[in-house]
Design an enzyme around this catalytic site. Structure first.
Site, PDB file in Angstrom:
ATOM      1  N   LYS A   1     -20.147 -44.675  -7.531  1.00  0.00           N
ATOM      2  CA  LYS A   1     -19.442 -44.362  -8.782  1.00  0.00           C
ATOM      3  C   LYS A   1     -19.292 -42.851  -8.961  1.00  0.00           C
ATOM      4  O   LYS A   1     -18.208 -42.348  -9.217  1.00  0.00           O
ATOM      5  CB  LYS A   1     -20.201 -44.941 -10.000  1.00  0.00           C
ATOM      6  CG  LYS A   1     -20.397 -46.437  -9.968  1.00  0.00           C
ATOM      7  CD  LYS A   1     -21.127 -46.955 -11.200  1.00  0.00           C
ATOM      8  CE  LYS A   1     -22.555 -46.487 -11.356  1.00  0.00           C
ATOM      9  NZ  LYS A   1     -23.490 -46.968 -10.310  1.00  0.00           N
TER      10      LYS A   1
ATOM     11  N   ARG B   1     -23.150 -50.789 -19.847  1.00  0.00           N
ATOM     12  CA  ARG B   1     -24.060 -51.470 -18.924  1.00  0.00           C
ATOM     13  C   ARG B   1     -24.651 -52.724 -19.532  1.00  0.00           C
ATOM     14  O   ARG B   1     -25.425 -53.407 -18.864  1.00  0.00           O
ATOM     15  CB  ARG B   1     -25.223 -50.524 -18.624  1.00  0.00           C
ATOM     16  CG  ARG B   1     -25.110 -49.742 -17.352  1.00  0.00           C
ATOM     17  CD  ARG B   1     -26.310 -48.820 -17.346  1.00  0.00           C
ATOM     18  NE  ARG B   1     -26.753 -48.487 -16.041  1.00  0.00           N
ATOM     19  CZ  ARG B   1     -26.378 -47.383 -15.386  1.00  0.00           C
ATOM     20  NH1 ARG B   1     -25.518 -46.557 -15.912  1.00  0.00           N
ATOM     21  NH2 ARG B   1     -26.872 -47.133 -14.206  1.00  0.00           N
TER      22      ARG B   1
ATOM     23  N   ARG C   1     -30.143 -40.119  -0.736  1.00  0.00           N
ATOM     24  CA  ARG C   1     -29.271 -39.285  -1.584  1.00  0.00           C
ATOM     25  C   ARG C   1     -29.941 -37.970  -1.978  1.00  0.00           C
ATOM     26  O   ARG C   1     -31.123 -37.916  -2.278  1.00  0.00           O
ATOM     27  CB  ARG C   1     -28.889 -40.035  -2.857  1.00  0.00           C
ATOM     28  CG  ARG C   1     -28.095 -39.128  -3.809  1.00  0.00           C
ATOM     29  CD  ARG C   1     -27.445 -39.861  -4.918  1.00  0.00           C
ATOM     30  NE  ARG C   1     -28.377 -40.682  -5.669  1.00  0.00           N
ATOM     31  CZ  ARG C   1     -27.997 -41.507  -6.630  1.00  0.00           C
ATOM     32  NH1 ARG C   1     -26.724 -41.613  -6.936  1.00  0.00           N
ATOM     33  NH2 ARG C   1     -28.879 -42.234  -7.279  1.00  0.00           N
TER      34      ARG C   1
ATOM     35  N   ARG D   1     -33.976 -50.887 -11.226  1.00  0.00           N
ATOM     36  CA  ARG D   1     -32.558 -50.607 -11.546  1.00  0.00           C
ATOM     37  C   ARG D   1     -31.669 -51.749 -11.070  1.00  0.00           C
ATOM     38  O   ARG D   1     -30.736 -52.160 -11.768  1.00  0.00           O
ATOM     39  CB  ARG D   1     -32.125 -49.290 -10.887  1.00  0.00           C
ATOM     40  CG  ARG D   1     -32.681 -48.063 -11.595  1.00  0.00           C
ATOM     41  CD  ARG D   1     -32.732 -46.851 -10.686  1.00  0.00           C
ATOM     42  NE  ARG D   1     -31.429 -46.361 -10.309  1.00  0.00           N
ATOM     43  CZ  ARG D   1     -31.227 -45.470  -9.330  1.00  0.00           C
ATOM     44  NH1 ARG D   1     -32.250 -44.979  -8.650  1.00  0.00           N
ATOM     45  NH2 ARG D   1     -30.009 -45.065  -9.046  1.00  0.00           N
TER      46      ARG D   1
HETATM   47  P1  AP5 Z   1     -23.293 -42.133  -5.755  1.00  0.00           P
HETATM   48  O1  AP5 Z   1     -21.842 -41.847  -5.833  1.00  0.00           O
HETATM   49  O2  AP5 Z   1     -24.243 -41.112  -6.251  1.00  0.00           O
HETATM   50  O3  AP5 Z   1     -23.612 -43.584  -6.382  1.00  0.00           O
HETATM   51  P2  AP5 Z   1     -23.611 -44.078  -7.893  1.00  0.00           P
HETATM   52  O4  AP5 Z   1     -22.897 -45.380  -7.932  1.00  0.00           O
HETATM   53  O5  AP5 Z   1     -23.157 -43.007  -8.806  1.00  0.00           O
HETATM   54  O6  AP5 Z   1     -25.179 -44.377  -8.050  1.00  0.00           O
HETATM   55  P3  AP5 Z   1     -26.175 -43.987  -9.226  1.00  0.00           P
HETATM   56  O7  AP5 Z   1     -27.553 -44.101  -8.632  1.00  0.00           O
HETATM   57  O8  AP5 Z   1     -25.805 -42.693  -9.854  1.00  0.00           O
HETATM   58  O9  AP5 Z   1     -25.959 -45.156 -10.199  1.00  0.00           O
HETATM   59  P4  AP5 Z   1     -26.850 -45.552 -11.355  1.00  0.00           P
HETATM   60  O10 AP5 Z   1     -25.957 -46.437 -12.094  1.00  0.00           O
HETATM   61  O11 AP5 Z   1     -28.154 -46.142 -10.921  1.00  0.00           O
HETATM   62  O12 AP5 Z   1     -27.285 -44.164 -12.026  1.00  0.00           O
HETATM   63  P5  AP5 Z   1     -26.842 -43.447 -13.390  1.00  0.00           P
HETATM   64  O13 AP5 Z   1     -26.943 -41.990 -13.156  1.00  0.00           O
HETATM   65  O14 AP5 Z   1     -25.585 -44.008 -13.889  1.00  0.00           O
HETATM   66  O15 AP5 Z   1     -23.609 -42.450  -4.199  1.00  0.00           O
HETATM   67  C1  AP5 Z   1     -24.909 -42.809  -3.781  1.00  0.00           C
HETATM   68  C2  AP5 Z   1     -25.148 -42.288  -2.351  1.00  0.00           C
HETATM   69  O16 AP5 Z   1     -24.265 -42.940  -1.445  1.00  0.00           O
HETATM   70  C3  AP5 Z   1     -24.889 -40.780  -2.185  1.00  0.00           C
HETATM   71  O17 AP5 Z   1     -25.831 -40.285  -1.287  1.00  0.00           O
HETATM   72  C4  AP5 Z   1     -23.471 -40.713  -1.593  1.00  0.00           C
HETATM   73  O18 AP5 Z   1     -23.331 -39.571  -0.800  1.00  0.00           O
HETATM   74  C5  AP5 Z   1     -23.404 -42.003  -0.785  1.00  0.00           C
HETATM   75  N1  AP5 Z   1     -22.068 -42.619  -0.752  1.00  0.00           N
HETATM   76  C6  AP5 Z   1     -21.219 -42.766  -1.797  1.00  0.00           C
HETATM   77  N2  AP5 Z   1     -20.097 -43.412  -1.423  1.00  0.00           N
HETATM   78  C7  AP5 Z   1     -20.269 -43.706  -0.095  1.00  0.00           C
HETATM   79  C8  AP5 Z   1     -19.453 -44.394   0.869  1.00  0.00           C
HETATM   80  N3  AP5 Z   1     -18.267 -44.928   0.545  1.00  0.00           N
HETATM   81  N4  AP5 Z   1     -19.930 -44.536   2.125  1.00  0.00           N
HETATM   82  C9  AP5 Z   1     -21.150 -44.020   2.461  1.00  0.00           C
HETATM   83  N5  AP5 Z   1     -21.956 -43.350   1.601  1.00  0.00           N
HETATM   84  C10 AP5 Z   1     -21.521 -43.208   0.326  1.00  0.00           C
HETATM   85  O19 AP5 Z   1     -28.001 -43.920 -14.375  1.00  0.00           O
HETATM   86  C11 AP5 Z   1     -29.321 -43.477 -14.189  1.00  0.00           C
HETATM   87  C12 AP5 Z   1     -30.205 -44.024 -15.285  1.00  0.00           C
HETATM   88  O20 AP5 Z   1     -29.778 -43.512 -16.564  1.00  0.00           O
HETATM   89  C13 AP5 Z   1     -30.222 -45.542 -15.461  1.00  0.00           C
HETATM   90  O21 AP5 Z   1     -31.111 -46.184 -14.572  1.00  0.00           O
HETATM   91  C14 AP5 Z   1     -30.665 -45.664 -16.925  1.00  0.00           C
HETATM   92  O22 AP5 Z   1     -32.047 -45.433 -17.036  1.00  0.00           O
HETATM   93  C15 AP5 Z   1     -29.932 -44.510 -17.588  1.00  0.00           C
HETATM   94  N6  AP5 Z   1     -28.594 -44.897 -18.062  1.00  0.00           N
HETATM   95  C16 AP5 Z   1     -27.401 -44.417 -17.624  1.00  0.00           C
HETATM   96  N7  AP5 Z   1     -26.385 -45.024 -18.249  1.00  0.00           N
HETATM   97  C17 AP5 Z   1     -26.941 -45.916 -19.108  1.00  0.00           C
HETATM   98  C18 AP5 Z   1     -26.401 -46.872 -20.023  1.00  0.00           C
HETATM   99  N8  AP5 Z   1     -25.078 -47.019 -20.168  1.00  0.00           N
HETATM  100  N9  AP5 Z   1     -27.267 -47.616 -20.741  1.00  0.00           N
HETATM  101  C19 AP5 Z   1     -28.607 -47.467 -20.624  1.00  0.00           C
HETATM  102  N10 AP5 Z   1     -29.187 -46.606 -19.754  1.00  0.00           N
HETATM  103  C20 AP5 Z   1     -28.351 -45.837 -19.007  1.00  0.00           C
HETATM  104 MG    MG Z   2     -24.014 -41.859 -10.352  1.00  0.00          MG
END
Ligand code: AP5
Ligand code: MG
Length: 217
Positions: free
Chosen positions: A15, A90, A129, A173
């Site tokens: 994402k 979410r 990552r 998660r």
């Molecule tokens: P990346 O693009 O970073 O993946 P992502 O989908 O953004 O993963 P996240 O871990 O950020 O998602 P998340 O939903 O757990 O975290 P968030 O910050 O939203 O890519 C991942 C890796 O893969 C990288 O190394 C990249 O280089 C590689 N990659 C990407 N695309 C690729 C491809 N096509 N091929 C190969 N490699 C690839 O949330 C974190 C925390 O915040 C949550 O756990 C929660 O505690 C809180 N939070 C956030 N939003 C909410 C909400 N709405 N409600 C409640 N709590 C929330």
């Molecule tokens: Mg992310």
């Protein structure tokens, strides 16, 4: 062009990687709740203190807090030409609040993009990552290396490993994704807004597919 966009998918689906490129190409405002919480943690604000107690374990931050910060952000003037929500909503409660906010401020959602990817690949991506401390750009130790080790290609900031990118927090998660977030796919499918994409393909190919969708082609 589609301009009010939700980007969904499990942790590690890509994402953030896609969002950063799409908002630059289409001049959209990137609203990542995860990034907003991490910023608050870095700045030592009360929101950061509250959020870190949930995030570090892999739990979701409570709905009222998360909805509050998104509502405030979406109402800002700069969102009028389009925004990309990354990691929000979410839960069903967040999705219902978002449609209410959309009506209130006349910024309804045009499309919901779902990027899916299988669990083994998600684990591989999350465990390798690294993220830029300054701009949040994501890298991977094996497959998306920066030009200089430990340094962000975009802004020169230092790379670090997120506190919730460990085996225990990732399991939590993924469970939250399955139990609370995945049901949203059906919710948006029924509204005719959902578009599914294969997140296991190369990042450039996926970016081209998403760009065509946004251009409405
Ligand atoms: P990346 O693009 O970073 O993946 P992502 O989908 O953004 O993963 P996240 O871990 O950020 O998602 P998340 O939903 O757990 O975290 P968030 O910050 O939203 O890519 C991942 C890796 O893969 C990288 O190394 C990249 O280089 C590689 N990659 C990407 N695309 C690729 C491809 N096509 N091929 C190969 N490699 C690839 O949330 C974190 C925390 O915040 C949550 O756990 C929660 O505690 C809180 N939070 C956030 N939003 C909410 C909400 N709405 N409600 C409640 N709590 C929330
Ligand atoms: Mg992310």
């Amino acid at each position: 062009m589609l301009k009010n966009i939700i980007l969904m998918g499990p942790p590690g689906a890509g994402k953030g990687t896609q969002a950063k490129r799409l908002v630059t190409k289409f001049d959209l405002i990137h609203i990542s709740t995860g990034d907003m919480f991490r910023e608050a943690i870095k700045e030592n604000t009360p929101l950061g203190a509250l959020a870190s107690s949930y995030i570090n374990k892999g739990d979701l931050v409570p709905d009222d807090v998360t909805i509050g910060i998104v509502k405030e952000r979406l109402a800002k003037e700069d969102c009028k030409n389009g925004f990309l929500l990354d990691g929000f909503p979410r839960t069903i409660a967040q999705a219902e609040a978002l449609s209410k906010i959309g009506l209130e401020i006349n910024r309804p959602i045009d499309v919901v993009i779902n990027i899916d990817c299988d669990k083994n690949e998600l684990i591989r991506r999350i465990s390798g990552r690294r993220v830029c401390k300054n701009c949040g750009a994501p890298y991977h130790v094996d497959t998306m290396k920066p030009k200089t080790e430990g340094v962000c290609d975009i802004c020169g900031g230092p790379l670090y490993q997120r506190k919730d990118d460990n085996k225990e927090a990732l399991e939590v998660r993924l469970q939250h994704y399955v139990n609370e977030t995945r049901p949203l796919l059906e919710y948006y499918e029924k509204q005719g807004l959902l578009k599914n994409f294969d997140g296991s393909q190369g990042s450039d190919k996926l970016f081209d597919e998403l760009s065509l969708l946004i251009l409405n082609k």
